[in-house]
Design a protein around this motif. Sequence first.
Motif, mmCIF file in Angstrom:
data_model
loop_
_atom_site.group_PDB
_atom_site.id
_atom_site.type_symbol
_atom_site.label_atom_id
_atom_site.label_comp_id
_atom_site.label_asym_id
_atom_site.label_seq_id
_atom_site.Cartn_x
_atom_site.Cartn_y
_atom_site.Cartn_z
ATOM 1 N N PRO A 64 104.708 110.127 -101.182
ATOM 2 C CA PRO A 64 104.372 110.677 -102.304
ATOM 3 C C PRO A 64 104.913 111.583 -103.322
ATOM 4 N N MET B 81 91.017 97.890 -84.297
ATOM 5 C CA MET B 81 91.990 98.667 -82.569
ATOM 6 C C MET B 81 91.975 99.342 -82.338
ATOM 7 N N LEU C 264 91.165 101.274 -95.159
ATOM 8 C CA LEU C 264 91.738 101.729 -93.671
ATOM 9 C C LEU C 264 92.394 103.200 -92.865
ATOM 10 N N ARG C 265 92.302 104.003 -94.495
ATOM 11 C CA ARG C 265 93.123 105.406 -94.192
ATOM 12 C C ARG C 265 91.662 106.502 -94.290
ATOM 13 N N GLY D 12 103.896 105.967 -90.800
ATOM 14 C CA GLY D 12 103.417 106.101 -92.031
ATOM 15 C C GLY D 12 102.953 104.792 -92.510
ATOM 16 N N TYR D 13 103.459 103.642 -91.581
ATOM 17 C CA TYR D 13 102.303 102.478 -92.139
ATOM 18 C C TYR D 13 100.912 102.327 -91.609
ATOM 19 N N GLN D 14 100.235 101.552 -92.371
ATOM 20 C CA GLN D 14 98.674 101.180 -92.058
ATOM 21 C C GLN D 14 98.678 100.332 -91.156
ATOM 22 N N GLU D 15 97.182 99.908 -90.402
ATOM 23 C CA GLU D 15 97.988 98.814 -89.587
ATOM 24 C C GLU D 15 97.067 97.954 -90.364
ATOM 25 N N ASN E 268 95.040 95.603 -102.820
ATOM 26 C CA ASN E 268 95.873 96.611 -103.165
ATOM 27 C C ASN E 268 96.413 97.410 -104.053
ATOM 28 N N PHE F 35 86.370 94.330 -92.946
ATOM 29 C CA PHE F 35 87.602 94.980 -91.460
ATOM 30 C C PHE F 35 89.109 93.702 -91.628
ATOM 31 N N VAL G 140 102.594 103.686 -86.522
ATOM 32 C CA VAL G 140 101.634 104.848 -87.425
ATOM 33 C C VAL G 140 102.536 106.075 -87.866
ATOM 34 N N ASN H 271 91.869 94.944 -95.719
ATOM 35 C CA ASN H 271 93.163 95.392 -95.628
ATOM 36 C C ASN H 271 92.708 96.432 -97.114
ATOM 37 N N ASP H 272 92.165 96.990 -97.877
ATOM 38 C CA ASP H 272 92.113 97.648 -98.039
ATOM 39 C C ASP H 272 92.628 99.815 -97.776
ATOM 40 N N VAL H 273 93.847 99.621 -98.485
ATOM 41 C CA VAL H 273 94.202 100.891 -97.893
ATOM 42 C C VAL H 273 93.040 101.975 -97.850
ATOM 43 N N ARG H 274 92.076 101.867 -99.217
ATOM 44 C CA ARG H 274 91.097 103.436 -99.013
ATOM 45 C C ARG H 274 90.234 103.231 -98.024
ATOM 46 N N PHE I 146 102.808 109.613 -96.967
ATOM 47 C CA PHE I 146 101.712 108.999 -96.491
ATOM 48 C C PHE I 146 101.805 108.362 -95.192
ATOM 49 N N LEU I 147 100.563 109.164 -95.096
ATOM 50 C CA LEU I 147 99.657 108.772 -93.638
ATOM 51 C C LEU I 147 99.727 107.445 -92.968
ATOM 52 N N GLY I 148 100.629 107.158 -91.956
ATOM 53 C CA GLY I 148 100.062 105.954 -91.730
ATOM 54 C C GLY I 148 98.604 105.952 -90.624
ATOM 55 N N THR I 149 97.500 104.524 -90.036
ATOM 56 C CA THR I 149 96.936 105.425 -89.772
ATOM 57 C C THR I 149 96.661 103.580 -88.495
ATOM 58 N N LYS I 150 95.488 103.420 -87.437
ATOM 59 C CA LYS I 150 95.472 102.364 -86.457
ATOM 60 C C LYS I 150 94.543 101.536 -87.222
ATOM 61 N N HIS I 151 94.557 100.426 -87.428
ATOM 62 C CA HIS I 151 93.386 99.706 -87.915
ATOM 63 C C HIS I 151 91.935 100.411 -87.579
#
Lengths: 803, 335
Positions: A610, B107, B332-333, A514-517, A565, B324, A511, B327-330, B99-104
């Motif tokens: 970006p 989770m 998840l973000r 910059g990874y999305q889980e 995506n 859920f 995370v 996994n569309d990043v829009r 790019f900001l990572g996020t936890k699901h």
Amino acid sequence: MKLSHNWLQHYIKFKLAPEQLSEQLTMLGLEVESYEHLGEKYKGFVVGQVLEVQKHPNAEKLSVCRVNIGKEVLQIVCGAPNVAAGQKVAVGLSGATVPKNQHDPNGKPFTLSHVKLRGVDSFGMICSEYELDLGPDKDGILVLDRKAKIGRSLSSYLGLDDVAYEIGITPNRPDLLSHFGVAREIGILTGKQPSLPKVKLRESTVSVAKHFSVKVEDKVNCPRFAVRVIRNVKIGPSPEWLQHALRAAGLRPRNNVVDVTNYVMLECGQPMHAFDYAQLRGSKIIVRQAKAGTSFRTLDGKEHTLPEGAVMVCDGVREVSIAGVMGGENSEISDTTTDVVLESAYWNPSSIRRTAKALGITSDAAYRFERGADPHATPYALDRAAELILQTAGGELLKGRIDIYPKKINERIVPLRTSRCNRILGTSLSSSEIVLCLKKLGIAKGKGSADKNFFRVPTFRVDIEREIDLIEEVARVFGYNNIESKTVAAIDLNHPFEKQILADRICDTLVGFGYQEALTISIQSEETSRLTGASPVVLMNPLGKEMSTMRTSLIPGLLEAAARNQSFGNTDLRLFEIGHVFRVDSEPQMVGNIREDERVCLFLSGKNLPRHWKSDSQELTLYDLKGEVADLLDACGLDSWRYIYYSTSETLAENPIFVEINGTTAGFLGKVKGEVCKRFGFEQEAFVAELTLSALKSDKKKKYTALPKFPKVRRDVAFVVDSNVTSEIMERCMKESGSGLLQEVELFDMYEGENLPKGKKSLAFTLVLQSQEKTLVDHEIDTEVRRIVTRVERELGAELRSS
Amino acid sequence: MQTKIAQLRQQVEAEIGSVTTEDQLEAFRIKFLARKGLVASLFDDLKNVPAPEKPMAGKYLNELRQRTQMLFDEKAASLKSTPHVSAQLDPTLPGRRKFLGTKHPLMQTLDEIKSIFVGMGFGIADGPEIEDDWHNFSALNFPPDHPARDMQDTFFVDRNILLRTHTSPVQIRVMENNTPPIRTIMPGRVYRNEAVSARSLCNFYQVEGLAVDVGITFSELKGTLLSFARRFYGKDIKYRFRPSFFPFTEPSAEMDITCFICRGKGCRMCKQSGWLEILGCGMVDPNVFTSVGYDPEKYTGYAFGMGIERTAALLYGVDDIRLFYENDVRFLRQF
């Protein structure tokens, strides 16, 4: 299950409003999912009588009626051709909502008001069957029974002044699958005991034994079987009260005999079956197991092949009913039936379940029998049904009943210790309080000593066999919410969750990168699962071809997600998933020979950053991934791993790089093969790494090492070497030069092309030197660098590039 | 006097225009508005003005002072909102983002649940997703041929091996491999043979809990779960425990809390009941203890379980749980 409020009142009088009853039953464990006032939609509709009909002065097809609705006489304009004076009709008053508008294509409801139709006042509406949502007929008004009482509300006339409850009955409580059963629970609430109606039978002088016989061959699966015979019945529609009752409970009325069997089942929980006597050859019934493979047509017209061990009710020649599951077409009650054989039996629950399951039949009877009926209810239900058939279909009831019940099933005696009850519940109930709770359920105390009492459990409570079952009942009656809530401080030392820490670490690190889980479905097509070359776990009963195997890798799921995506215009993607993958192994594993591994998969594609005005973002490359994998391994506390570049067993990536940790392969990283991307509809370069979590676990305890006291020095050197000499070989060569001072080697440039001979390349490194003992001086540094350079020149044929 | 005032006014108007920095503004303030500034000094002069002119002069002077103060305030405000632009630096240009990572979100929900139970002293355990009949059913007191097995539509691999339908088999594994006291939660993925829809999926997450020791009671079960619910859903929730049925617990219960969407009035989410079912629980059935070789006379225990998708959907207001797993990043973000 659907239950009627009015019907419940037959067995126990109670004043609880539907809302209160719902709430209180729910708190007893009978979850009332919803309830419905059945007559709600007929609010504002009454029974009226047409007094006179006159032609409308201005309209050909309309008539002006005077209708008596009891309190008053209304003028109503009506368009139906069949309206006539003297008829009893359903009248909608101003303000009432007509359930279906027959002039609207969708039949949308509409609300009545006082209107003028072609200049004539109309103060209501005479409705058709369609308008009242009672049937399809739109052609004329609905004409009610001649005896209908003028002014009575339509809902009362239709038997709909009732509330229907939808109650979720848990599978351990078959005793609640009837109105009387639920009435018993209402008894707990009101403190009254419900009772079933007393049966009064008028029997003929002819004995049933003269005309019919029963033989039970399979005594294990049929502990009790009883019949009565009624001759000369008249099959026809059931009386209004019976139809209303069945409808309220969600059943469709059929004919008087069948309706009575259903009514009795919904009354006391005992499923019944009625045979056409004339169709039972040899005037007898034999209960025995079917021969596997026999075919049999049930009364719903479906053909079945009977499984081994299915218990069947047979006549002298053939099967006539699948015991406790569904009757046969060959012997069902028809319009021409005159003589009826009524069956009431008790079946072994697991036998019923096996048969019903094997045949894929669900029926109200099987539903009850497989959960467990009450063996003591058999004769009551039989007599009650006989009584109601005589009432509704007439006929002559032969004397006596045949009741094959060789081994009496007794009430269970279950002990209960007061101390144990309190030890489970955390209460301090006295023995007499417990006895009182159970008494409300009809469970009586037998013998007893100071702490231990024996209770007699009625046969309908199939769920109560053990002490703990009684304790649950005590808790239920006492009220779960009357038991005090208490917290206890305690620490579990058995599960120090190391695995959790590793997974969390990996997740947090990625995370941070910059990874999305992502989380993807673990079930996929066999084609997809086979892409990895592993042998997938195949489901016996899949949802479909696309969902028939367990994933062998996390990569396909992420590729699919990436493609989705991409289709929404999101092309810069960093995704990861932590999840289980499965394959069939040749060796036995924890469960069968299924190998289950927890893995982490990294997926990246698109730009590294970006867009920004100051500097360009770049396309991600394999080296971005390789670096992030190295950082991830670092974050896991691993300090030594090896890349293996030559294995080719990976089928999803081209030129995969395998990661070996402590001698085992942890996984690989690489660029996804173009054809694999294409298969999932992803149209970009993509890079993946997939690693097994168990291999990333570091055994190393964190430990402090003293920080160096003397400064580092850096020297850059550049070599020209043959193109096939890898940077890794060069690095290793330098590190193995035996220099105690060389701390790190960093590649900072690589060049091929102009100014260099063909087949040669230039690699430039920074050497980081440091001593633990002293500050290095120039000549010591020079000597050391020369030693390293000489070794590289000698071993790898490299040439130092003059700067 | 009036001339002086008019001159000063012109001066003020002219000088404020050339103020572009905080420093210049401060100089302006000192020059005109300070206690010994030019405006103040004109007030000092007021005493020399002939009596008939005084009121008028006083009025003008006050107006001048107000005007100056207003110009100063306006300038101060505008300086604060105007960046310092110079040839070298335009601070309004956008910064460099990552790019900001996020936890699901599932989770994240699970993490929150885990942290509450870990805080109450629970450990965390896990087990395989493909299980055998023993761990998933038989040891949990689901007899063969029992309708309770129908409560969970099962995917089978063969007659004995199946995709676990709940996390409860981990209870059995934990008990087989440990001796009491046990207090642990067991999160994980489970499977049901159900067609995919907005409300159900063929795989989803559950978290199971188990506590076994000497002297554990239903009362403690209630206390523990109530603490959890108050921490997770808010300390003012109303709650109820009502009887239910699970083969592996007895007494069994379901815990409801007042619907936090309608506050108990009844809405679509709570099916008009005003209550939301949040978890199932109960005292470990003695048969389960017998299956794992524990003495049911010595030990008592409780178990509970809840679905993560449902919990997360309620929490975040997600009306289609398929989201859920898309996994569309829009999506998840947003979390």
